[in-house]
Design a protein around this motif. Structure first.
Motif, short mmCIF file in Angstrom:
data_model
loop_
_atom_site.label_atom_id
_atom_site.label_comp_id
_atom_site.label_asym_id
_atom_site.label_seq_id
_atom_site.Cartn_x
_atom_site.Cartn_y
_atom_site.Cartn_z
N GLU A 110 0.70 -1.32 -0.11
CA GLU A 110 -0.24 0.05 0.03
C GLU A 110 0.86 1.13 0.02
O GLU A 110 0.65 2.20 -0.73
N GLN A 111 1.83 1.35 0.71
CA GLN A 111 2.79 2.31 1.10
C GLN A 111 3.62 2.42 -0.57
O GLN A 111 3.57 3.90 -0.94
N PHE A 112 3.82 1.54 -1.04
CA PHE A 112 4.74 1.42 -2.29
C PHE A 112 3.72 2.16 -3.18
O PHE A 112 4.24 3.03 -4.12
N ARG A 113 2.34 1.63 -3.37
CA ARG A 113 1.61 2.25 -4.38
C ARG A 113 1.33 3.76 -4.24
O ARG A 113 1.27 4.41 -5.23
N ASN A 114 1.23 4.04 -3.11
CA ASN A 114 1.01 5.50 -2.83
C ASN A 114 1.84 6.29 -3.64
O ASN A 114 1.77 7.39 -4.06
N VAL A 115 3.23 5.81 -2.95
CA VAL A 115 4.39 6.77 -3.44
C VAL A 115 4.55 6.60 -4.98
O VAL A 115 4.78 7.70 -5.86
N SER A 116 4.52 5.33 -5.69
CA SER A 116 4.80 4.99 -6.96
C SER A 116 3.88 5.90 -7.72
O SER A 116 3.90 6.54 -8.97
N ASN A 117 2.33 5.75 -7.31
CA ASN A 117 1.42 6.50 -8.07
C ASN A 117 1.46 7.91 -8.03
O ASN A 117 1.57 8.70 -9.00
N TRP A 118 1.93 8.55 -6.88
CA TRP A 118 2.25 10.05 -6.97
C TRP A 118 3.27 10.32 -7.93
O TRP A 118 3.14 11.29 -8.58
N ALA A 119 4.38 9.59 -8.04
CA ALA A 119 5.48 10.02 -8.76
C ALA A 119 5.06 9.89 -10.22
O ALA A 119 5.22 10.65 -11.02
N ARG A 120 4.31 8.84 -10.53
CA ARG A 120 3.74 8.93 -11.82
C ARG A 120 2.96 9.94 -12.56
O ARG A 120 2.95 10.66 -13.42
N GLU A 121 2.17 10.44 -11.40
CA GLU A 121 1.39 11.72 -11.54
C GLU A 121 2.13 12.84 -11.87
O GLU A 121 1.85 13.62 -12.35
N ARG A 122 3.18 12.77 -11.21
CA ARG A 122 4.24 14.00 -11.55
C ARG A 122 5.18 13.86 -12.59
O ARG A 122 5.79 14.43 -13.02
N GLY A 123 4.67 12.73 -13.43
CA GLY A 123 5.61 12.78 -14.59
C GLY A 123 7.15 12.16 -14.40
O GLY A 123 7.96 12.01 -15.26
N LEU A 124 7.42 11.37 -13.02
CA LEU A 124 8.79 11.02 -12.72
C LEU A 124 8.61 9.52 -13.15
O LEU A 124 7.60 8.85 -13.23
N LYS A 125 9.68 8.85 -13.71
CA LYS A 125 10.07 7.64 -14.03
C LYS A 125 10.19 6.85 -12.53
O LYS A 125 10.76 7.60 -11.58
N THR A 126 9.94 5.72 -12.38
CA THR A 126 10.36 5.07 -11.30
C THR A 126 11.02 3.68 -11.77
O THR A 126 10.79 2.87 -12.55
N HIS A 127 12.26 3.48 -10.76
CA HIS A 127 13.06 2.34 -10.81
C HIS A 127 13.19 1.73 -9.40
O HIS A 127 13.27 2.48 -8.42
N VAL A 128 13.24 0.35 -9.57
CA VAL A 128 13.26 -0.36 -8.02
C VAL A 128 14.51 -0.98 -8.23
O VAL A 128 14.96 -1.90 -9.00
N ASP A 129 15.30 -0.82 -7.11
CA ASP A 129 16.75 -1.80 -6.93
C ASP A 129 16.12 -3.00 -6.33
O ASP A 129 15.99 -2.86 -4.92
N GLY A 130 15.74 -3.98 -6.97
CA GLY A 130 15.08 -5.22 -6.31
C GLY A 130 16.40 -6.36 -6.18
O GLY A 130 15.99 -7.32 -6.43
N ALA A 131 17.65 -5.95 -5.65
CA ALA A 131 18.46 -6.79 -5.47
C ALA A 131 18.18 -8.02 -4.57
O ALA A 131 18.25 -9.27 -4.93
N ARG A 132 17.27 -7.68 -3.76
CA ARG A 132 16.84 -8.90 -2.76
C ARG A 132 15.28 -8.75 -3.08
O ARG A 132 14.30 -9.03 -1.84
#
Ligand SMILES: Cc1ncc(COP(=O)(O)O)c(C=O)c1O
Length: 361
Positions: free
Chosen positions: A152-174
């Motif tokens: 839920e927290q992840f979605r809030n932030v990533s949706n907000w970023a997209r609305e702002r026109g930011l690209k999003t990348h996850v370092d999913g090493a683990r």
């Protein structure tokens, strides 16, 4: 010392007999020409598993993170990242060196953050400022404490970023540790972001290899970046076969590592001179502090080394211990006994060497 219990990192695992057999039997070809069937199969599987169009195999987590930056940014841009983020702290300044990209950092609990944390450093589009292009996440967080982003927290932030026109990348090493501990499917989280880098050389037990997953356009750009960075391998199917083997055999067992980490944390909580919040241990990374009166993190590192256990100092007082494929429940218990023994001796009298390979701040 005959057998060391190495808890410095999950990168120390050696390929199992089954994995080595899969590597030996791998069908291979020239991957730079797109002709390695095993690499192609791994890329196809990863894109499918994560619900994205495409994937590209990379040598390391650093490389696939930087291919993510390559896919989204150009010189003069800035990326936004938590102050403990690997991309900003532990990749040799690669965003600046490779791309001419600056990192703007912000805080947040456990290496994670809320919209307000990012907003606090966001500036308007103006000729004075670098163009803010990309928001980076880490899941699980490493220096942040092995924490798992709640969906839920992840979605809030990533949706907000997209609305702002930011690209999003996850370092999913683990990332598979995060999915296991957070109880979500990989695609459920990845749906909300543009690219993700996933390592096979950590919890999954492969000798090397990472994958960047994203849209076809982004992966095409990343593939070009990989070539330029000298990361286009030839018969890489030998490594991809190990990764496919790990997808088939090593995902479910990640829960064992998390159980061992919890065991370690609960034991450490009972040892005088150490402090830990066991509730903050959510995956395979166990962070704890040596109380100042008792000694320093590096003194405990040295004391444990002489008792057959390797851990990392990640600050004056901070220690990281990491459970993984090559650590059994018994060895977890032995490590705990060693910590108890080291703390019951006089830690402050442990002499430090000028430099040793067990500190990573
Ligand atoms: C969170 C995180 N990201 C990226 C990396 C980089 O991986 P590599 O060492 O394969 O370059 C690591 C390595 O430990 C890591 O912990």
């Amino acid at each position: 010392m005959s057998h060391m219990i190495d808890l410095r990192s999950d990168t120390v695992t050696k390929p199992t007999a089954g994995m080595r057999q899969a590597m030996a039997a791998a069908e291979v070809g020239d991957d730079m020409w797109g002709e390695d069937p095993t690499v192609n199969e791994l890329e196809r599987r990863m894109a499918e598993l994560l619900g994205k169009e495409a994937a590209v195999f990379a040598c390391t987590g650093t490389q696939s993170n930087q291919l993510g930056v390559w896919a989204h940014c150009r010189a003069g841009d800035e990326l936004l990242i938590h102050k403990d983020g690997h991309i900003a702290n532990y990749e040799g300044g690669a965003p600046a060196v490779i791309h001419g990209v600056t990192c703007r950092m912000f805080g947040g609990s456990g290496g994670m953050f809320e919209v307000a944390d990012v907003e606090s450093v966001l500036h308007p589009v103006d000729q004075h400022f670098p163009m803010t292009r990309l928001l980076c996440f880490e899941n699980t967080t490493n220096k942040g404490g092995g924490r798992v982003w709640p969906l839920e927290q992840f979605r809030n932030v990533s949706n907000w970023a997209r609305e702002r026109g930011l690209k999003t990348h996850v370092d999913g090493a683990r990332f598979f540790n995060a999915c296991t501990a957070g109880n979500y499917q990989p695609a459920e989280l990845v749906e909300f972001i543009d690219t993700i880098s996933i390592c096979f050389s950590k919890g999954l037990g492969c000798p090397f290899g990472s994958v960047l997953v994203g849209s076809q356009d982004e992966i095409d750009r990343a593939r070009r970046g990989r070539k330029i960075l000298g990361g286009s391998l030839r018969q890489a199917g030998i490594a991809a076969a190990a990764a496919i083997y790990a997808l088939d055999h090593h995902l479910e067992r990640l829960a064992d590592d998390h159980r061992h980490a919890t065991l370690l944390a609960e034991g450490i909580q009972k040892i005088d001179g150490l402090s830990i919040d066991p509730d903050s241990v959510e995956s395979n990374l166990v962070f704890f502090d040596v109380e100042e009166d008792a000694g320093t993190a590096e003194q405990l590192v040295m004391a444990l080394l002489s008792r057959g256990v390797k851990v990392l100092a990640m600050g004056n007082q901070r220690i990281r211990a990491c459970t993984h494929l090559d650590i059994s429940a018994d060895e977890t218990q032995q490590a705990l006994d060693a910590v108890r023994d080291a703390m019951s001796a006089d830690l402050k009298s442990v002499e430090m060497q000028e430099s040793h390979p067990y500190a990573y701040r």
